[in-house]
Design a protein around this motif. Structure first.
Motif, mmCIF file in Angstrom:
data_model
loop_
_atom_site.group_PDB
_atom_site.id
_atom_site.type_symbol
_atom_site.label_atom_id
_atom_site.label_comp_id
_atom_site.label_asym_id
_atom_site.label_seq_id
_atom_site.Cartn_x
_atom_site.Cartn_y
_atom_site.Cartn_z
ATOM 1 N N VAL A 272 17.366 42.790 28.368
ATOM 2 C CA VAL A 272 16.560 43.157 27.201
ATOM 3 C C VAL A 272 16.852 42.152 26.091
ATOM 4 O O VAL A 272 18.000 41.992 25.687
ATOM 5 N N PRO A 273 15.818 41.446 25.588
ATOM 6 C CA PRO A 273 16.064 40.492 24.499
ATOM 7 C C PRO A 273 16.368 41.227 23.197
ATOM 8 O O PRO A 273 15.643 42.128 22.804
ATOM 9 N N ILE A 274 17.455 40.829 22.531
ATOM 10 C CA ILE A 274 17.821 41.494 21.273
ATOM 11 C C ILE A 274 18.086 40.501 20.150
ATOM 12 O O ILE A 274 18.521 40.900 19.079
ATOM 13 N N ASN A 275 17.824 39.215 20.373
ATOM 14 C CA ASN A 275 18.169 38.200 19.366
ATOM 15 C C ASN A 275 17.484 38.435 18.026
ATOM 16 O O ASN A 275 18.079 38.202 16.979
ATOM 17 N N ASP A 276 16.237 38.871 18.006
ATOM 18 C CA ASP A 276 15.512 39.066 16.752
ATOM 19 C C ASP A 276 15.459 40.531 16.338
ATOM 20 O O ASP A 276 14.634 40.915 15.525
ATOM 21 N N THR A 277 16.340 41.342 16.899
ATOM 22 C CA THR A 277 16.334 42.770 16.613
ATOM 23 C C THR A 277 17.291 43.074 15.466
ATOM 24 O O THR A 277 18.393 42.562 15.420
ATOM 25 N N ARG A 278 16.826 43.903 14.556
ATOM 26 C CA ARG A 278 17.666 44.350 13.439
ATOM 27 C C ARG A 278 18.062 45.795 13.699
ATOM 28 O O ARG A 278 17.214 46.662 13.864
ATOM 29 N N PHE A 279 19.347 46.050 13.791
ATOM 30 C CA PHE A 279 19.844 47.383 14.098
ATOM 31 C C PHE A 279 20.316 48.098 12.839
ATOM 32 O O PHE A 279 20.810 47.486 11.900
ATOM 33 N N ILE A 280 20.168 49.417 12.853
ATOM 34 C CA ILE A 280 20.717 50.291 11.824
ATOM 35 C C ILE A 280 21.858 51.060 12.477
ATOM 36 O O ILE A 280 21.682 51.652 13.527
ATOM 37 N N PHE A 281 23.024 51.052 11.871
ATOM 38 C CA PHE A 281 24.187 51.735 12.421
ATOM 39 C C PHE A 281 24.378 53.067 11.702
ATOM 40 O O PHE A 281 25.176 53.183 10.790
ATOM 41 N N ARG A 282 23.632 54.072 12.143
ATOM 42 C CA ARG A 282 23.697 55.380 11.495
ATOM 43 C C ARG A 282 24.929 56.165 11.907
ATOM 44 O O ARG A 282 25.356 57.059 11.196
ATOM 45 N N ASP A 283 25.464 55.888 13.076
ATOM 46 C CA ASP A 283 26.616 56.638 13.583
ATOM 47 C C ASP A 283 27.911 55.854 13.432
ATOM 48 O O ASP A 283 28.838 56.010 14.226
ATOM 49 N N LEU A 284 27.997 55.027 12.427
ATOM 50 C CA LEU A 284 29.164 54.178 12.229
ATOM 51 C C LEU A 284 30.450 54.991 12.097
ATOM 52 O O LEU A 284 31.486 54.609 12.619
ATOM 53 N N ASN A 285 30.386 56.132 11.447
ATOM 54 C CA ASN A 285 31.566 56.976 11.240
ATOM 55 C C ASN A 285 31.551 58.219 12.116
ATOM 56 O O ASN A 285 32.186 59.216 11.789
ATOM 57 N N ASN A 286 30.822 58.162 13.230
ATOM 58 C CA ASN A 286 30.714 59.310 14.126
ATOM 59 C C ASN A 286 31.393 58.978 15.454
ATOM 60 O O ASN A 286 30.789 58.356 16.320
#
Length: 81
Positions: free
Chosen positions: A55-69
């Protein structure tokens, strides 16, 4: 004399302002849609396999909603009993 100085400064400022391009000259790039990282990883784990295409992910912007979970992946990474 003041008139000549004011005219010279005004003309110089006008000429110099034409030398520099503005941000409107370049097409603006669209920001990639943000993807929930936890949901993305869970979907990848659910469809994992040895013959699956990457799966290409180079141009994907991720949101880390579970950073403290710490329990975010418990439903897919549960320890086998």
């Amino acid at each position: 004399m003041r008139y000549l100085l004011a005219t010279t400064v005004s003309v110089s400022a006008l000429v110099l302002s034409g030398c520099f391009g503005s941000d409107n000259d370049r097409p603006r790039q669209q920001a990639p849609v943000a993807i929930n990282y936890t949901a993305f990883v869970k979907a990848q784990l659910a469809t994992s396999g040895d013959t699956r295409d990457p799966v290409p992910i180079n141009d994907t912007r991720f949101i880390f909603r579970d950073l403290n979970n710490p329990n975010a992946y418990d439903d897919v990474l549960a320890a086998e009993k």
